[in-house]
Design an enzyme around this catalytic site. Structure first.
Site, PDB file in Angstrom:
ATOM      1  N   GLU A  94      -2.376   0.076  -6.202  1.00 50.13           N
ATOM      2  CA  GLU A  94      -2.987   1.415  -6.163  1.00 50.13           C
ATOM      3  C   GLU A  94      -1.938   2.499  -5.948  1.00 50.13           C
ATOM      4  O   GLU A  94      -2.030   3.582  -6.543  1.00 50.13           O
ATOM      5  CB  GLU A  94      -4.120   1.445  -5.124  1.00 50.13           C
ATOM      6  CG  GLU A  94      -5.270   0.513  -5.562  1.00 50.13           C
ATOM      7  CD  GLU A  94      -6.551   0.642  -4.744  1.00 50.13           C
ATOM      8  OE1 GLU A  94      -6.580   1.410  -3.770  1.00 50.13           O
ATOM      9  OE2 GLU A  94      -7.531  -0.050  -5.103  1.00 50.13           O
ATOM     10  N   HIS A 120      -9.559   1.405  -2.995  1.00 47.75           N
ATOM     11  CA  HIS A 120      -9.370   0.905  -1.619  1.00 47.75           C
ATOM     12  C   HIS A 120      -8.649   1.896  -0.717  1.00 47.75           C
ATOM     13  O   HIS A 120      -8.981   2.043   0.448  1.00 47.75           O
ATOM     14  CB  HIS A 120      -8.599  -0.419  -1.621  1.00 47.75           C
ATOM     15  CG  HIS A 120      -9.301  -1.513  -2.343  1.00 47.75           C
ATOM     16  ND1 HIS A 120      -9.164  -1.702  -3.700  1.00 47.75           N
ATOM     17  CD2 HIS A 120     -10.161  -2.463  -1.896  1.00 47.75           C
ATOM     18  CE1 HIS A 120      -9.904  -2.728  -4.062  1.00 47.75           C
ATOM     19  NE2 HIS A 120     -10.518  -3.209  -2.997  1.00 47.75           N
ATOM     20  N   ARG A 157       2.259 -23.991  12.852  1.00 51.42           N
ATOM     21  CA  ARG A 157       1.948 -23.761  14.271  1.00 51.42           C
ATOM     22  C   ARG A 157       0.901 -24.775  14.714  1.00 51.42           C
ATOM     23  O   ARG A 157      -0.115 -24.956  14.041  1.00 51.42           O
ATOM     24  CB  ARG A 157       1.395 -22.349  14.467  1.00 51.42           C
ATOM     25  CG  ARG A 157       2.456 -21.283  14.574  1.00 51.42           C
ATOM     26  CD  ARG A 157       1.838 -19.960  15.039  1.00 51.42           C
ATOM     27  NE  ARG A 157       2.851 -19.063  15.529  1.00 51.42           N
ATOM     28  CZ  ARG A 157       3.515 -18.186  14.761  1.00 51.42           C
ATOM     29  NH1 ARG A 157       3.258 -18.111  13.464  1.00 51.42           N
ATOM     30  NH2 ARG A 157       4.434 -17.415  15.290  1.00 51.42           N
ATOM     31  N   ARG A 179      10.813 -19.088  17.063  1.00 56.66           N
ATOM     32  CA  ARG A 179      10.045 -20.324  17.089  1.00 56.66           C
ATOM     33  C   ARG A 179      10.862 -21.518  17.581  1.00 56.66           C
ATOM     34  O   ARG A 179      10.294 -22.553  17.915  1.00 56.66           O
ATOM     35  CB  ARG A 179       9.492 -20.597  15.680  1.00 56.66           C
ATOM     36  CG  ARG A 179       8.635 -19.466  15.081  1.00 56.66           C
ATOM     37  CD  ARG A 179       7.233 -19.486  15.602  1.00 56.66           C
ATOM     38  NE  ARG A 179       6.608 -20.775  15.481  1.00 56.66           N
ATOM     39  CZ  ARG A 179       6.126 -21.299  14.346  1.00 56.66           C
ATOM     40  NH1 ARG A 179       6.163 -20.602  13.232  1.00 56.66           N
ATOM     41  NH2 ARG A 179       5.583 -22.512  14.323  1.00 56.66           N
TER      42      ARG A 179
HETATM   43  N1  URA Z   1       4.233 -12.522  11.851  1.00 58.87           N
HETATM   44  C1  URA Z   1       4.137 -13.754  11.308  1.00 58.87           C
HETATM   45  O1  URA Z   1       3.583 -13.913  10.222  1.00 58.87           O
HETATM   46  N2  URA Z   1       4.653 -14.801  11.988  1.00 58.87           N
HETATM   47  C2  URA Z   1       5.235 -14.660  13.191  1.00 58.87           C
HETATM   48  O2  URA Z   1       5.663 -15.667  13.772  1.00 58.87           O
HETATM   49  C3  URA Z   1       5.315 -13.376  13.756  1.00 58.87           C
HETATM   50  C4  URA Z   1       4.803 -12.303  13.058  1.00 58.87           C
END
Ligand code: URA
Length: 257
Positions: free
Chosen positions: A84, A7, A172, A227
């Site tokens: 790898e 890869h 989310r 968040r």
């Molecule tokens: N990467 C993620 O996986 N989540 C986020 O909220 C921001 C970057």
């Protein structure tokens, strides 16, 4: 013809006996990191390969060589990179990522230095049972904290949650359907109560594989969204989060090389 790993499209002699690799997710972050390594440690940089999401640049520093390889997003492609590069002689793996914070006190642009990761991924379960901890190598953690102190980057040291998905796995609701499976509803609140600092998608795979294979692993991620405040990722936050994670990861080479 000399054999190359499939890869990454790299052969052992190309690595010039490199023992350490910095691992961003994004192939377009590889050059940025390599240039920072060259600026800080001298020498020259050389692109070795770019196949799919896996781009590699070798930094021939004045001390020792350092490899920079992108992992792509998530556990499966990260596991390929660890496998790898380990076959090619790399012993220390430092993820340089971006992340979403889930604790109120964490600010955009801060970095998270991961000591351990909640294994919400699937790839690491192909290497060790779920009871096995995803923990960082303490010397890598120590080097990253020293580098953050030295470069005046605000940082938090603690536990990261690594999910296989960006949307439902990180609870989310701003997705196509807006639906999150019942078993994942409330999962962010639970992680917040358990003092988990952040969500991302690679650390648990990297740390589990490294420990299981007797290699050193660590992870530093720049906070690009909090968040508890907003779901929007702004260009400016991405730039600052990325820059600070790179500063700390490259700074840690002073102690790791
Ligand atoms: N990467 C993620 O996986 N989540 C986020 O909220 C921001 C970057």
């Amino acid at each position: 013809m000399r054999k190359k790993v499939y890869h990454l499209n790299l052969g052992k002699s190309q690595l010039r006996n490199s023992k350490i690799a910095l691992l961003p997710g994004d192939p377009f972050r590889v050059l940025k990191i390599a240039e920072k390594v060259r600026k800080q440690f001298g020498g020259n940089i050389e692109e070795l390969a770019w196949k799919r999401e896996f781009k590699t640049i070798l930094c021939n520093t004045s001390i020792k060589p350092v490899l920079v390889t992108s992992t792509g997003i998530g556990g499966p492609s990260t596991s390929i990179v660890i496998e790898e590069l380990a076959m090619l002689g790399i012993k220390t793996f430092v993820r340089v990522g971006t992340t979403g914070a889930i604790q109120k006190r964490i600010k955009l642009g801060d970095v998270i230095i991961t000591t351990g990761a909640v294994r919400l991924d699937g790839a690491s379960t192909h290497y060790a049972p779920i009871e096995y901890p995803a923990v960082a190598d303490y010397k890598v953690v120590d080097s990253l904290t020293k580098a953050a102190d030295k470069s005046n980057v605000r940082y938090h040291v603690g536990i990261t949650a690594s999910s296989d998905t960006f949307y439902p796995g990180q609870e989310r609701y701003d997705s196509f359907t807006g639906h999150v499976l019942r078993r994942l509803q409330g999962s962010m609140k639970e992680l917040q109560r358990l003092n988990v600092l952040n969500y991302e998608m690679e650390s648990s795979t990297l740390l589990t594989l490294c420990s299981a294979m007797g290699l050193r692993g660590g992870s530093v991620s720049g906070v690009i969204v909090n968040r508890t405040v907003s779901e929007n990722i702004k260009e400016e936050s991405l730039r600052i989060g990325e820059d600070n994670a790179i500063k700390v990861a490259v700074g840690s080479l002073e102690y790791l090389l």
